[in-house]
Motif scaffolding. Structure first.
Motif, PDB file in Angstrom:
ATOM      1  N   SER A  92      -1.871 -51.481 -32.748  1.00 52.66           N
ATOM      2  CA  SER A  92      -2.147 -51.975 -31.050  1.00 52.66           C
ATOM      3  C   SER A  92      -2.662 -50.597 -30.739  1.00 52.66           C
ATOM      4  O   SER A  92      -3.684 -50.216 -32.353  1.00 52.66           O
ATOM      5  N   VAL A  93      -3.544 -50.835 -30.345  1.00 55.50           N
ATOM      6  CA  VAL A  93      -4.883 -50.454 -29.450  1.00 55.50           C
ATOM      7  C   VAL A  93      -4.702 -48.652 -30.082  1.00 55.50           C
ATOM      8  O   VAL A  93      -5.711 -47.994 -30.639  1.00 55.50           O
ATOM      9  N   ARG A  94      -3.712 -47.991 -29.330  1.00 58.66           N
ATOM     10  CA  ARG A  94      -3.641 -46.580 -29.244  1.00 58.66           C
ATOM     11  C   ARG A  94      -4.235 -46.313 -30.866  1.00 58.66           C
ATOM     12  O   ARG A  94      -4.259 -45.363 -31.145  1.00 58.66           O
ATOM     13  N   ASP A  95      -2.518 -47.386 -31.549  1.00 58.22           N
ATOM     14  CA  ASP A  95      -2.526 -46.484 -33.426  1.00 58.22           C
ATOM     15  C   ASP A  95      -4.266 -46.402 -34.239  1.00 58.22           C
ATOM     16  O   ASP A  95      -4.322 -45.935 -34.604  1.00 58.22           O
ATOM     17  N   VAL A  96      -4.931 -47.649 -33.405  1.00 58.15           N
ATOM     18  CA  VAL A  96      -6.645 -48.020 -33.869  1.00 58.15           C
ATOM     19  C   VAL A  96      -7.481 -46.812 -33.445  1.00 58.15           C
ATOM     20  O   VAL A  96      -7.659 -45.802 -34.229  1.00 58.15           O
ATOM     21  N   VAL A  97      -6.990 -46.326 -31.918  1.00 61.28           N
ATOM     22  CA  VAL A  97      -7.825 -44.950 -31.554  1.00 61.28           C
ATOM     23  C   VAL A  97      -7.122 -43.711 -33.119  1.00 61.28           C
ATOM     24  O   VAL A  97      -8.230 -42.584 -33.142  1.00 61.28           O
ATOM     25  N   LEU A  98      -6.157 -43.944 -32.768  1.00 62.34           N
ATOM     26  CA  LEU A  98      -5.216 -42.550 -33.239  1.00 62.34           C
ATOM     27  C   LEU A  98      -5.787 -42.947 -35.165  1.00 62.34           C
ATOM     28  O   LEU A  98      -6.181 -40.735 -35.688  1.00 62.34           O
ATOM     29  N   HIS A 104      -9.104 -34.782 -38.990  1.00 68.72           N
ATOM     30  CA  HIS A 104      -8.731 -33.482 -38.727  1.00 68.72           C
ATOM     31  C   HIS A 104      -7.103 -33.268 -39.011  1.00 68.72           C
ATOM     32  O   HIS A 104      -6.072 -31.961 -39.257  1.00 68.72           O
ATOM     33  N   LYS A 105      -6.989 -34.198 -39.936  1.00 72.70           N
ATOM     34  CA  LYS A 105      -5.005 -33.774 -40.609  1.00 72.70           C
ATOM     35  C   LYS A 105      -4.832 -33.420 -41.819  1.00 72.70           C
ATOM     36  O   LYS A 105      -5.679 -33.850 -42.801  1.00 72.70           O
ATOM     37  N   ARG A 106      -3.895 -32.925 -42.541  1.00 71.97           N
ATOM     38  CA  ARG A 106      -3.465 -32.580 -43.968  1.00 71.97           C
ATOM     39  C   ARG A 106      -2.354 -33.759 -44.139  1.00 71.97           C
ATOM     40  O   ARG A 106      -2.190 -34.092 -43.372  1.00 71.97           O
ATOM     41  N   ALA A 107      -2.454 -33.793 -45.209  1.00 74.18           N
ATOM     42  CA  ALA A 107      -1.622 -34.727 -45.965  1.00 74.18           C
ATOM     43  C   ALA A 107      -0.378 -34.829 -45.765  1.00 74.18           C
ATOM     44  O   ALA A 107       0.398 -34.304 -45.704  1.00 74.18           O
ATOM     45  N   LEU A 108       0.019 -36.024 -44.857  1.00 74.53           N
ATOM     46  CA  LEU A 108       1.216 -36.701 -44.219  1.00 74.53           C
ATOM     47  C   LEU A 108       1.812 -35.682 -43.058  1.00 74.53           C
ATOM     48  O   LEU A 108       2.469 -36.258 -42.726  1.00 74.53           O
ATOM     49  N   ALA A 113       1.392 -33.738 -29.518  1.00 74.96           N
ATOM     50  CA  ALA A 113       1.208 -33.536 -28.572  1.00 74.96           C
ATOM     51  C   ALA A 113      -1.296 -33.735 -28.565  1.00 74.96           C
ATOM     52  O   ALA A 113      -1.385 -34.747 -27.614  1.00 74.96           O
ATOM     53  N   GLU A 114      -1.182 -33.082 -29.589  1.00 78.61           N
ATOM     54  CA  GLU A 114      -2.844 -32.689 -29.294  1.00 78.61           C
ATOM     55  C   GLU A 114      -3.864 -34.334 -29.624  1.00 78.61           C
ATOM     56  O   GLU A 114      -4.800 -34.941 -28.367  1.00 78.61           O
ATOM     57  N   ASP A 115      -3.845 -34.768 -30.859  1.00 80.48           N
ATOM     58  CA  ASP A 115      -4.049 -36.141 -30.271  1.00 80.48           C
ATOM     59  C   ASP A 115      -3.631 -36.910 -29.791  1.00 80.48           C
ATOM     60  O   ASP A 115      -4.976 -37.645 -29.650  1.00 80.48           O
ATOM     61  N   PHE A 116      -2.801 -36.825 -29.278  1.00 75.75           N
ATOM     62  CA  PHE A 116      -2.006 -38.061 -28.667  1.00 75.75           C
ATOM     63  C   PHE A 116      -3.215 -38.118 -27.212  1.00 75.75           C
ATOM     64  O   PHE A 116      -3.368 -38.806 -26.479  1.00 75.75           O
ATOM     65  N   ARG A 117      -3.225 -36.875 -26.620  1.00 66.41           N
ATOM     66  CA  ARG A 117      -4.017 -36.161 -25.423  1.00 66.41           C
ATOM     67  C   ARG A 117      -5.663 -36.706 -25.714  1.00 66.41           C
ATOM     68  O   ARG A 117      -5.854 -37.449 -25.010  1.00 66.41           O
ATOM     69  N   ILE A 118      -5.644 -36.028 -27.152  1.00 66.31           N
ATOM     70  CA  ILE A 118      -7.332 -36.775 -27.245  1.00 66.31           C
ATOM     71  C   ILE A 118      -7.255 -38.345 -27.116  1.00 66.31           C
ATOM     72  O   ILE A 118      -8.541 -39.010 -26.282  1.00 66.31           O
ATOM     73  N   ARG A 146     -15.298 -51.484 -27.673  1.00 62.32           N
ATOM     74  CA  ARG A 146     -15.133 -50.419 -27.174  1.00 62.32           C
ATOM     75  C   ARG A 146     -13.588 -49.510 -27.637  1.00 62.32           C
ATOM     76  O   ARG A 146     -13.896 -48.163 -27.620  1.00 62.32           O
ATOM     77  N   VAL A 147     -13.099 -50.007 -27.685  1.00 64.49           N
ATOM     78  CA  VAL A 147     -12.560 -49.176 -28.602  1.00 64.49           C
ATOM     79  C   VAL A 147     -12.020 -48.516 -29.569  1.00 64.49           C
ATOM     80  O   VAL A 147     -11.843 -47.913 -30.119  1.00 64.49           O
ATOM     81  N   ILE A 148     -13.085 -49.051 -30.512  1.00 59.58           N
ATOM     82  CA  ILE A 148     -13.876 -48.904 -31.892  1.00 59.58           C
ATOM     83  C   ILE A 148     -14.543 -47.432 -31.782  1.00 59.58           C
ATOM     84  O   ILE A 148     -14.329 -46.658 -32.162  1.00 59.58           O
ATOM     85  N   LEU A 149     -14.916 -47.154 -29.554  1.00 63.17           N
ATOM     86  CA  LEU A 149     -15.935 -46.305 -29.938  1.00 63.17           C
ATOM     87  C   LEU A 149     -15.095 -45.387 -29.504  1.00 63.17           C
ATOM     88  O   LEU A 149     -15.384 -44.238 -29.737  1.00 63.17           O
ATOM     89  N   ALA A 150     -14.235 -45.394 -29.005  1.00 62.03           N
ATOM     90  CA  ALA A 150     -13.364 -44.607 -28.689  1.00 62.03           C
ATOM     91  C   ALA A 150     -12.655 -43.751 -29.867  1.00 62.03           C
ATOM     92  O   ALA A 150     -12.348 -43.050 -29.421  1.00 62.03           O
ATOM     93  N   ARG A 151     -12.153 -44.726 -31.110  1.00 60.07           N
ATOM     94  CA  ARG A 151     -11.905 -44.187 -32.263  1.00 60.07           C
ATOM     95  C   ARG A 151     -12.909 -42.986 -32.481  1.00 60.07           C
ATOM     96  O   ARG A 151     -12.791 -42.112 -33.065  1.00 60.07           O
ATOM     97  N   ALA A 152     -14.072 -43.311 -32.179  1.00 55.63           N
ATOM     98  CA  ALA A 152     -15.228 -43.097 -32.440  1.00 55.63           C
ATOM     99  C   ALA A 152     -15.322 -41.793 -31.999  1.00 55.63           C
ATOM    100  O   ALA A 152     -15.487 -39.961 -32.355  1.00 55.63           O
ATOM    101  N   LEU A 153     -14.710 -41.433 -31.014  1.00 57.05           N
ATOM    102  CA  LEU A 153     -15.259 -40.373 -29.760  1.00 57.05           C
ATOM    103  C   LEU A 153     -13.623 -39.553 -30.182  1.00 57.05           C
ATOM    104  O   LEU A 153     -13.512 -38.609 -30.221  1.00 57.05           O
ATOM    105  N   ALA A 154     -12.339 -40.069 -30.626  1.00 60.59           N
ATOM    106  CA  ALA A 154     -11.696 -38.959 -30.885  1.00 60.59           C
ATOM    107  C   ALA A 154     -11.628 -38.327 -32.135  1.00 60.59           C
ATOM    108  O   ALA A 154     -10.977 -37.842 -32.664  1.00 60.59           O
TER     109      ALA A 154
END
Length: 261
Positions: A92-98, A104-108, A113-118, A146-154
């Motif tokens: 999904s678009v949301r998953d691509v941006v995630l 910023h994440k450790r393994a696993l 909520a902060e990730d989803f907000r960003i 535009r989605v790939i740009l959103a991923r970079a911004l995230a």
């Protein structure tokens, strides 16, 4: 963030693509890399964002050699909007941006909520909030960009690298994207195909031809008719409007007429 390239060389499949490139990009500058197709622009950017390793010379982030950074650490500093993004699976678009949150994440570690907000904020910034649940593969080329740009911004990095970011966009979205990039208050390096876009948005330009830097400077200083003819082999008229904005008009010139014979 400050980025430098010193005497960068690149050999690919026996071809000498980059031949001693030097760049010096200051903190929060928007610097454009221009030049004809096949000149080495994308190869240079790939050396900066670590898809390719230079065969000579080195790239530096804030004075430190790029290859001394762990990959995760450099990903916290440099985000990329690449030229082509092909996915054969149904994210999904949301998953691509995630995906932009991965450095910023450790393994696993799970998304929080902060990730989803960003992610939501990044999608809103690029005007793609309504597409969050759509499959990325069903989007148009411009929507995907535009989605790939959103991923970079995230990814929330101090540096953003754009490889011909407006190629698949309508004029409206070209201007919207570059307006957005211009206002990011971070270091930006962009390979730009359209000289008018480069003139409108970039603080400085580096021109590449045949793997070498053939000119650099502010757009109004560098983009003269003689220089455009030398680099692109086309005739052009360069004008300034009432707002001191540079505009470039291209003319067919002798080369096109000779090729038609």
């Amino acid at each position: 963030m400050k980025i430098e390239a010193k005497a960068v060389e690149a050999l690919l499949s026996g071809n000498h693509i980059l031949k001693g490139i030097d760049l010096d990009i200051g903190d929060r500058e928007l610097v454009g890399v221009i030049g004809p197709n096949g000149s080495g622009k994308s190869t240079l950017l790939k050396c900066i964002y670590r898809v390719l390793k230079p065969t000579g010379g080195a790239v530096y982030l804030d004075g430190r050699p790029l290859d001394s950074y762990p990959y995760r650490e450099s990903a916290l500093r440099v985000a990329v909007v690449a030229q082509h993004n092909y996915y054969n699976f149904d994210f999904s678009v949301r998953d691509v941006v995630l995906m932009g949150r991965a450095p910023h994440k450790r393994a696993l570690e799970r998304d929080n909520a902060e990730d989803f907000r960003i992610v939501a904020e990044s999608l809103e910034t690029v005007g793609m909030t309504a597409f969050a649940d759509r499959s990325f593969s069903t989007l148009s080329g411009g929507e995907q960009q535009r989605v790939i740009l959103a991923r970079a911004l995230a990814q929330r990095t101090p540096c953003l690298i754009l490889d011909e970011p407006t190629n698949h966009l309508d004029i409206k979205y070209q201007l919207q994207l570059m307006d957005l990039v211009r206002g990011l208050d971070r270091t930006v390096i962009a390979a730009v195909h359209d000289l008018n876009i480069a003139a409108m948005y970039c603080d400085r330009l580096y021109a590449v031809k045949d793997g070498r830097i053939v000119g650099q400077g502010a757009p109004e200083k560098l983009l003269t008719p003689d220089f455009i003819r030398e680099v692109y082999e086309v005739d052009a008229q360069v004008m300034t409007d009432g707002d001191s904005a540079l505009h470039i008009l291209f003319h067919p010139g002798k080369g096109r007429k000779e090729n038609a014979v």
